[in-house]
Enzyme design. Structure first.
Site, PDB file in Angstrom:
ATOM      1  N   THR B 147      42.691  26.630 -21.421  1.00 48.02           N
ATOM      2  CA  THR B 147      42.485  25.190 -21.211  1.00 48.02           C
ATOM      3  C   THR B 147      43.655  24.718 -20.342  1.00 48.02           C
ATOM      4  O   THR B 147      43.589  24.810 -19.131  1.00 48.02           O
ATOM      5  CB  THR B 147      42.416  24.416 -22.541  1.00 48.02           C
ATOM      6  OG1 THR B 147      43.510  24.789 -23.373  1.00 48.02           O
ATOM      7  CG2 THR B 147      41.113  24.682 -23.251  1.00 48.02           C
ATOM      8  N   LYS B 170      44.623  32.477 -25.950  1.00 49.88           N
ATOM      9  CA  LYS B 170      44.924  31.248 -25.230  1.00 49.88           C
ATOM     10  C   LYS B 170      45.583  30.275 -26.196  1.00 49.88           C
ATOM     11  O   LYS B 170      45.388  30.324 -27.425  1.00 49.88           O
ATOM     12  CB  LYS B 170      43.669  30.612 -24.639  1.00 49.88           C
ATOM     13  CG  LYS B 170      42.719  30.155 -25.681  1.00 49.88           C
ATOM     14  CD  LYS B 170      42.259  28.719 -25.684  1.00 49.88           C
ATOM     15  CE  LYS B 170      43.209  27.658 -25.299  1.00 49.88           C
ATOM     16  NZ  LYS B 170      42.797  26.334 -25.885  1.00 49.88           N
ATOM     17  N   THR B 181      44.692  24.197 -29.576  1.00 48.06           N
ATOM     18  CA  THR B 181      43.752  25.185 -30.101  1.00 48.06           C
ATOM     19  C   THR B 181      44.177  26.569 -29.668  1.00 48.06           C
ATOM     20  O   THR B 181      44.511  26.796 -28.518  1.00 48.06           O
ATOM     21  CB  THR B 181      42.323  24.940 -29.598  1.00 48.06           C
ATOM     22  OG1 THR B 181      41.739  23.921 -30.388  1.00 48.06           O
ATOM     23  CG2 THR B 181      41.451  26.192 -29.753  1.00 48.06           C
ATOM     24  N   GLU B 263      53.986  23.965 -20.962  1.00 47.86           N
ATOM     25  CA  GLU B 263      54.240  23.303 -19.667  1.00 47.86           C
ATOM     26  C   GLU B 263      55.146  22.100 -19.778  1.00 47.86           C
ATOM     27  O   GLU B 263      56.074  21.931 -19.024  1.00 47.86           O
ATOM     28  CB  GLU B 263      52.917  22.813 -19.075  1.00 47.86           C
ATOM     29  CG  GLU B 263      52.145  23.899 -18.400  1.00 47.86           C
ATOM     30  CD  GLU B 263      50.778  23.402 -17.978  1.00 47.86           C
ATOM     31  OE1 GLU B 263      50.639  22.199 -17.696  1.00 47.86           O
ATOM     32  OE2 GLU B 263      49.852  24.212 -17.956  1.00 47.86           O
ATOM     33  N   ASN B 386      49.588  14.207 -22.795  1.00 46.38           N
ATOM     34  CA  ASN B 386      48.707  13.990 -23.934  1.00 46.38           C
ATOM     35  C   ASN B 386      48.199  12.571 -24.070  1.00 46.38           C
ATOM     36  O   ASN B 386      47.362  12.289 -24.912  1.00 46.38           O
ATOM     37  CB  ASN B 386      49.405  14.423 -25.215  1.00 46.38           C
ATOM     38  CG  ASN B 386      49.350  15.924 -25.351  1.00 46.38           C
ATOM     39  OD1 ASN B 386      48.301  16.478 -25.618  1.00 46.38           O
ATOM     40  ND2 ASN B 386      50.476  16.577 -25.105  1.00 46.38           N
ATOM     41  N   THR B 391      39.785  10.778 -20.976  1.00 44.13           N
ATOM     42  CA  THR B 391      39.203   9.753 -20.085  1.00 44.13           C
ATOM     43  C   THR B 391      39.630   9.947 -18.635  1.00 44.13           C
ATOM     44  O   THR B 391      40.602  10.622 -18.366  1.00 44.13           O
ATOM     45  CB  THR B 391      39.643   8.347 -20.551  1.00 44.13           C
ATOM     46  OG1 THR B 391      41.064   8.331 -20.655  1.00 44.13           O
ATOM     47  CG2 THR B 391      39.031   8.027 -21.877  1.00 44.13           C
TER      48      THR B 391
END
Lengths: 391, 391
Positions: B147, B170, B181, B263, B386, B391
């Site tokens: 992701t 991942k 996740t 990151e 985050n 959106t």
């Protein structure tokens, strides 16, 4: 603001914060007659010396006051810290002609630094001298206990024309670099037995100060004290119930003021959890949602990513079936009995960004247990403020 | 990278992420012969449809593979979500001539959105067609499950010349907008009984994937699967112990890669807690420190505000006396047996800002229990990433 008779206050500059000339940093609250007193404290296993000292001395029926310093927490300071806290109480009592054990102590600030006792030796007699029953003196006291608070937090009301319930508090909530240390001081001219005071205060704190959260980091110094110096008959029976409600209201007002004074935060967030098996169960769920960094960043970003809210409830430790859960954000129902509802993300996002106080409700179908919890959003400003505090 | 015989892989673009043309988003891992298989899953009460499906189907002795999509979590999707997960397994099995129940499913992405099944109907046969035992195909599979990961995470090693243990995973750790996740898939050509596989995997996950934390937000989708398709004799006794160590090493390498791929983060933080009454007690303390926003912002700011670390241990729920606690940060001992030690804040701050992997050790004097936990710092970049995800 209403204040009860028989109390004096002061807030002075002692010089504890070396970088901030003139800033008020030492406060005193004194009762003119021996007062019944009780306290409720942090549940952290690592607790500050003043907390140890207050725990030893409370509840009691002859308390004369409390001395409070801001800028140094006197926590993680070992034996020397305990001796320093005792000395603060003794110096205060000496200055006023009381016995050392009649005085209490509270501190807030950086952890792990020894108190500069030279500054306390000079400051405490000065604070004793400055005591006054004036509104200005009370304002100074409420100012001197602040750390990163942007405004003072006070409360005062007349109860049925019989007595007055007042208080002041500090807490920097969201930006709380002192671990959001919360200090609260209530004082009244009602006459209430110390044991009753203790249990009434404990219950009130549980529903108020313990239902606000910033980042879930329990301070080493959290302290709420109550003084009752009334000279009339001791309150018992129904009048005691009225008194409990007054204490609850004072705590509720002051704790909400803490959650609202979140400099780094843009939103106050109210979390209602209803329909649980017990209030305790509702509280566990509400606290878990309130402390989720992903929920709090989504609110900051006005992002209606409601899955974060539902999944936070899911890892709270309370066993439930997702089919019994519904979620409302403001007036939008987003999730009902385990199934997502259609909504316009732009509309919900607009609501989130334009609403200062965001309400969410998690509704279960398990019983009558409920809890209301307050938190705030997690912003880049919070991170900036907390990334560099001691150095 | 070493890979065992008898497995094929694929990673293709199905179009689940409408904004990202060409991005790989659908992966498959297939065993050429029926494999023993086991799984360990999220402890969240709200869990994704694929987790429900895998729980129903595992452990088993005839598994043929798993299909994984990224971009949609298929969580909080009710009955329709369960039907969609079953359909994903059935489509995969059909494409390859297996029975539906021999196939497993995993998903990661946004919660609360229905899977676009048209895209799955077209994509799954395409993924089945692309299956290959080539290193490139494995790379594509490891890429397709990402992701916000910045790099693929793989592991492969030969165990005593007897079999090979491999895996890919991942997890976006710090920036984990999907609630960090974590998906992990191990595959080996050893022959291990499904029940043994299940208990070995559970133990390994407990010490590895469950000892990394970003913000403590347990995902609805966390899944680790293991396939063992060996044709030789079933491992028992000492060889099984060797196998357990190999599984542990695979999980450890992959979980650490997740914590490192943060990151938004500047630092990997290793938290060693030693001298506790039990490993479980050490784990509770380590997790509490790892999840403190105040500890994590202090590390971001290279601020040696060690009181935040000690006080986080204090509110972990473990009852201890602060006199039995010492704290080391890198090679600096800051707190010893409940008393602060003198140190040069500038020197410690320099160490913190210049060290990519910061180690801290909390040492108690209660027993032999210990835990090593990984986390990362909390940065303004984390909040930015985050605050705006769906959106």
């Amino acid at each position: 603001m209403k204040t009860p008779t028989g109390y004096r206050y002061s807030g002075i500059h002692s010089g504890l914060r070396t970088n901030e000339p003139g800033r008020l940093d030492l406060a005193m609250l004194v009762s003119d007659r021996p007062a019944n007193a009780a306290g409720v404290f942090t549940q952290n296993r690592v607790c500050a010396a003043p907390v140890h000292l207050c725990r030893e001395r409370l509840p009691r029926n002859d308390a004369r006051g409390v001395v409070i310093c801001s800028g140094n927490a006197n926590a993680c300071t070992g034996e020397q810290g305990m001796a320093d806290a005792r000395r603060m109480a003794a110096l205060s009592a000496e200055s006023l002609g009381f016995k050392p054990e009649q005085f209490l102590v509270a501190s807030t600030g950086v952890i792990g630094r020894m108190l500069p006792m030279g500054i306390m030796e000079a400051g405490i007699p000065k604070a004793a001298k400055a005591l006054s029953a004036d509104a200005t003196a009370l304002r100074d006291a409420a100012t001197a206990i602040m750390t990163t608070d942007t405004r003072i937090k006070t409360f005062g009301e007349d109860v049925d024309g019989l007595y007055t319930m007042s208080g002041f508090a500090k807490g920097a909530a969201m930006i709380g670099p002192n671990m959001a240390t919360m200090l609260g001081f209530l004082f009244t001219d009602a006459n209430v037995d110390p044991k009753d005071l203790q249990s009434i205060l404990r219950d009130a704190v549980q529903d108020t100060f313990n239902c606000i959260s910033v980042e879930g980091h329990t301070s080493t110094n959290d302290t709420v004290l109550i003084f009752a110096n009334g000279t009339g008959g001791v309150l018992k029976g129904p009048p005691l119930n009225r008194f409990s409600i007054a204490v609850q209201r004072a705590c509720s007002t002051l704790s909400r003021a803490i959650a609202e004074d979140a400099e780094g935060a843009n939103h106050l967030v109210k979390i209602d959890v209803v329909g649980c098996r017990s209030d305790a169960e509702a509280r566990v769920i509400a606290k878990t949602v309130a402390e989720s960094a992903l929920v709090k960043t989504a609110i900051y970003g006005a992002d209606p990513n409601w899955g974060r809210i539902v999944s936070a409830a899911g890892y709270s430790g309370v066993e439930f079936d997702e089919k019994e859960l519904s979620l409302t954000l403001g007036h939008f129902t987003l999730y009902k009995n385990g199934t997502p509802l259609e909504f316009d993300p732009k509309e919900v996002s607009k609501f989130m960004s334009e609403t200062r106080e965001i309400e969410m409700k998690l509704k279960f179908q398990r019983g009558e247990g409920r809890c209301t919890f307050y938190t705030c959003d997690l912003t880049t400003e919070y991170v900036r403020l907390n990334a560099d505090y001691t150095t």
